[in-house]
Write a protein that holds these residues in place. Sequence first.
Motif, mmCIF file in Angstrom:
data_model
loop_
_atom_site.group_PDB
_atom_site.id
_atom_site.type_symbol
_atom_site.label_atom_id
_atom_site.label_comp_id
_atom_site.label_asym_id
_atom_site.label_seq_id
_atom_site.Cartn_x
_atom_site.Cartn_y
_atom_site.Cartn_z
ATOM 1 N N PHE A 13 -1.671 -1.957 -8.030
ATOM 2 C CA PHE A 13 -1.078 -2.960 -7.152
ATOM 3 C C PHE A 13 -2.181 -3.926 -6.698
ATOM 4 O O PHE A 13 -3.220 -3.495 -6.186
ATOM 5 C CB PHE A 13 -0.428 -2.304 -5.936
ATOM 6 C CG PHE A 13 0.915 -1.690 -6.224
ATOM 7 C CD1 PHE A 13 2.077 -2.269 -5.736
ATOM 8 C CD2 PHE A 13 1.015 -0.546 -7.002
ATOM 9 C CE1 PHE A 13 3.320 -1.707 -6.009
ATOM 10 C CE2 PHE A 13 2.248 0.024 -7.283
ATOM 11 C CZ PHE A 13 3.404 -0.561 -6.788
ATOM 12 N N GLY A 14 -1.937 -5.198 -6.916
ATOM 13 C CA GLY A 14 -2.914 -6.200 -6.520
ATOM 14 C C GLY A 14 -2.231 -7.403 -5.901
ATOM 15 O O GLY A 14 -1.020 -7.584 -6.036
ATOM 16 N N TYR A 15 -3.012 -8.210 -5.214
ATOM 17 C CA TYR A 15 -2.465 -9.431 -4.618
ATOM 18 C C TYR A 15 -3.507 -10.537 -4.689
ATOM 19 O O TYR A 15 -4.712 -10.291 -4.732
ATOM 20 C CB TYR A 15 -2.038 -9.188 -3.166
ATOM 21 C CG TYR A 15 -3.167 -8.840 -2.226
ATOM 22 C CD1 TYR A 15 -3.803 -9.826 -1.462
ATOM 23 C CD2 TYR A 15 -3.605 -7.521 -2.093
ATOM 24 C CE1 TYR A 15 -4.838 -9.503 -0.598
ATOM 25 C CE2 TYR A 15 -4.634 -7.196 -1.232
ATOM 26 C CZ TYR A 15 -5.248 -8.184 -0.485
ATOM 27 O OH TYR A 15 -6.276 -7.866 0.365
ATOM 28 N N ARG A 17 0.834 -1.205 0.000
ATOM 29 C CA ARG A 17 0.000 0.000 0.000
ATOM 30 C C ARG A 17 0.872 1.260 0.000
ATOM 31 O O ARG A 17 0.562 2.240 -0.679
ATOM 32 C CB ARG A 17 -0.936 -0.022 1.208
ATOM 33 C CG ARG A 17 -2.017 1.048 1.158
ATOM 34 C CD ARG A 17 -3.045 0.861 2.262
ATOM 35 N NE ARG A 17 -3.887 -0.298 1.999
ATOM 36 C CZ ARG A 17 -3.893 -1.408 2.720
ATOM 37 N NH1 ARG A 17 -3.076 -1.525 3.762
ATOM 38 N NH2 ARG A 17 -4.700 -2.410 2.428
ATOM 39 N N GLY A 18 1.961 1.215 0.740
ATOM 40 C CA GLY A 18 2.884 2.349 0.755
ATOM 41 C C GLY A 18 3.546 2.549 -0.601
ATOM 42 O O GLY A 18 3.694 3.679 -1.076
ATOM 43 N N ALA A 19 3.923 1.448 -1.247
ATOM 44 C CA ALA A 19 4.543 1.540 -2.575
ATOM 45 C C ALA A 19 3.536 2.013 -3.616
ATOM 46 O O ALA A 19 3.879 2.772 -4.533
ATOM 47 C CB ALA A 19 5.111 0.176 -2.969
ATOM 48 N N ALA A 20 2.288 1.593 -3.469
ATOM 49 C CA ALA A 20 1.253 1.965 -4.437
ATOM 50 C C ALA A 20 0.979 3.464 -4.420
ATOM 51 O O ALA A 20 0.745 4.077 -5.470
ATOM 52 C CB ALA A 20 -0.029 1.196 -4.144
ATOM 53 N N SER A 21 1.011 4.063 -3.244
ATOM 54 C CA SER A 21 0.738 5.500 -3.141
ATOM 55 C C SER A 21 1.806 6.330 -3.844
ATOM 56 O O SER A 21 1.548 7.461 -4.267
ATOM 57 C CB SER A 21 0.638 5.910 -1.668
ATOM 58 O OG SER A 21 1.868 5.677 -1.004
ATOM 59 N N PHE A 34 12.335 -4.221 -6.674
ATOM 60 C CA PHE A 34 11.534 -4.808 -7.755
ATOM 61 C C PHE A 34 11.039 -3.717 -8.708
ATOM 62 O O PHE A 34 11.145 -3.848 -9.939
ATOM 63 C CB PHE A 34 10.348 -5.568 -7.157
ATOM 64 C CG PHE A 34 9.369 -6.074 -8.174
ATOM 65 C CD1 PHE A 34 9.538 -7.314 -8.777
ATOM 66 C CD2 PHE A 34 8.262 -5.307 -8.539
ATOM 67 C CE1 PHE A 34 8.632 -7.775 -9.724
ATOM 68 C CE2 PHE A 34 7.355 -5.765 -9.483
ATOM 69 C CZ PHE A 34 7.536 -7.001 -10.074
ATOM 70 N N LEU A 35 10.508 -2.645 -8.156
ATOM 71 C CA LEU A 35 9.979 -1.553 -8.979
ATOM 72 C C LEU A 35 11.092 -0.857 -9.762
ATOM 73 O O LEU A 35 10.909 -0.489 -10.931
ATOM 74 C CB LEU A 35 9.232 -0.551 -8.098
ATOM 75 C CG LEU A 35 7.940 -1.080 -7.453
ATOM 76 C CD1 LEU A 35 7.415 -0.103 -6.411
ATOM 77 C CD2 LEU A 35 6.881 -1.349 -8.512
ATOM 78 N N GLU A 36 12.231 -0.683 -9.129
ATOM 79 C CA GLU A 36 13.372 -0.079 -9.822
ATOM 80 C C GLU A 36 13.821 -0.960 -10.983
ATOM 81 O O GLU A 36 14.118 -0.468 -12.081
ATOM 82 C CB GLU A 36 14.527 0.135 -8.841
ATOM 83 C CG GLU A 36 14.286 1.248 -7.831
ATOM 84 C CD GLU A 36 15.399 1.343 -6.807
ATOM 85 O OE1 GLU A 36 16.274 0.428 -6.791
ATOM 86 O OE2 GLU A 36 15.416 2.313 -6.021
ATOM 87 N N GLY A 37 13.877 -2.261 -10.746
ATOM 88 C CA GLY A 37 14.280 -3.185 -11.804
ATOM 89 C C GLY A 37 13.313 -3.160 -12.976
ATOM 90 O O GLY A 37 13.725 -3.219 -14.144
ATOM 91 N N TYR A 38 12.029 -3.041 -12.671
ATOM 92 C CA TYR A 38 11.026 -2.963 -13.743
ATOM 93 C C TYR A 38 11.206 -1.694 -14.567
ATOM 94 O O TYR A 38 11.211 -1.736 -15.804
ATOM 95 C CB TYR A 38 9.622 -3.011 -13.142
ATOM 96 C CG TYR A 38 8.554 -2.516 -14.087
ATOM 97 C CD1 TYR A 38 8.259 -3.210 -15.260
ATOM 98 C CD2 TYR A 38 7.859 -1.331 -13.816
ATOM 99 C CE1 TYR A 38 7.290 -2.740 -16.139
ATOM 100 C CE2 TYR A 38 6.894 -0.865 -14.685
ATOM 101 C CZ TYR A 38 6.611 -1.567 -15.846
ATOM 102 O OH TYR A 38 5.662 -1.095 -16.717
ATOM 103 N N ARG A 39 11.373 -0.574 -13.899
ATOM 104 C CA ARG A 39 11.487 0.703 -14.613
ATOM 105 C C ARG A 39 12.803 0.800 -15.387
ATOM 106 O O ARG A 39 12.881 1.508 -16.392
ATOM 107 C CB ARG A 39 11.348 1.858 -13.624
ATOM 108 C CG ARG A 39 9.957 1.900 -12.976
ATOM 109 C CD ARG A 39 9.701 3.195 -12.254
ATOM 110 N NE ARG A 39 8.427 3.202 -11.546
ATOM 111 C CZ ARG A 39 7.237 3.373 -12.109
ATOM 112 N NH1 ARG A 39 7.150 3.542 -13.424
ATOM 113 N NH2 ARG A 39 6.127 3.385 -11.383
ATOM 114 N N GLU A 40 13.804 0.086 -14.941
ATOM 115 C CA GLU A 40 15.091 0.081 -15.654
ATOM 116 C C GLU A 40 15.122 -0.954 -16.775
ATOM 117 O O GLU A 40 16.105 -1.045 -17.514
ATOM 118 C CB GLU A 40 16.226 -0.184 -14.665
ATOM 119 C CG GLU A 40 16.443 0.964 -13.676
ATOM 120 C CD GLU A 40 17.415 0.601 -12.569
ATOM 121 O OE1 GLU A 40 17.961 -0.544 -12.612
ATOM 122 O OE2 GLU A 40 17.633 1.429 -11.664
#
Length: 217
Positions: free
Chosen positions: A74-76, A63-67, A128-134
Amino acid sequence: MFFFLHKADEFLEDFVKQNLIPLVVPVSYETLKLIKADGRKIVLTIVEDENEERSKELVKLLRGAASANRDLIFGYVGVKQLDEFADKFDTSSKLPKMVIWDKEDDYLSVVGSENIEEEDQGTQITKFLEGYREGRTVKKRLSGPTLTQYLQRSFDIRMVYIVVFMIAVLMLIQTLGKGGDSGEYQRVANQDKVNQPSSSTTEGEEIKEYKEGDKED
């Protein structure tokens, strides 16, 4: 002027879309339709059981990352809750795991961040998010039917359940109706039996009076 109005409309549309869906969405038959209608990709986290305490703690971190990443959904999903859907993303590997899904037949796995370990999960989500954006990703294919086919099949199954339920209700109503008619018929028949001896007694008394009258004559 028209350009600014157009941009304002786009901004308003994006704002509504981003706030229509919760920060972190529990995946279900209903929310899948809502997610599919949204144009953003989804950061999907797959856990063993949504109701476990460690899964709930992970959702708080998501939830913190989604904001901070509103351009993504973001889903689970828990394997225990929706195994047929979760298994599309190769749940044979260690869980929890995170993928980027475009809601089509493919998904992306981030190199070096395929799984989320127990320790310092917040940092792992950021990595994970950094790796995706890179662009450090590997494209993989969903196993089983596509999302559209999955939703259609789920809808068909639920329709069968609804039809069976309606038939059962109608049969129950019909049975209760017949039971009521039978009870009424039985009550009338019993009433006739009660009245019958009374009629015979009356006839007997009339015959007796008639004979006594003959003797007097």
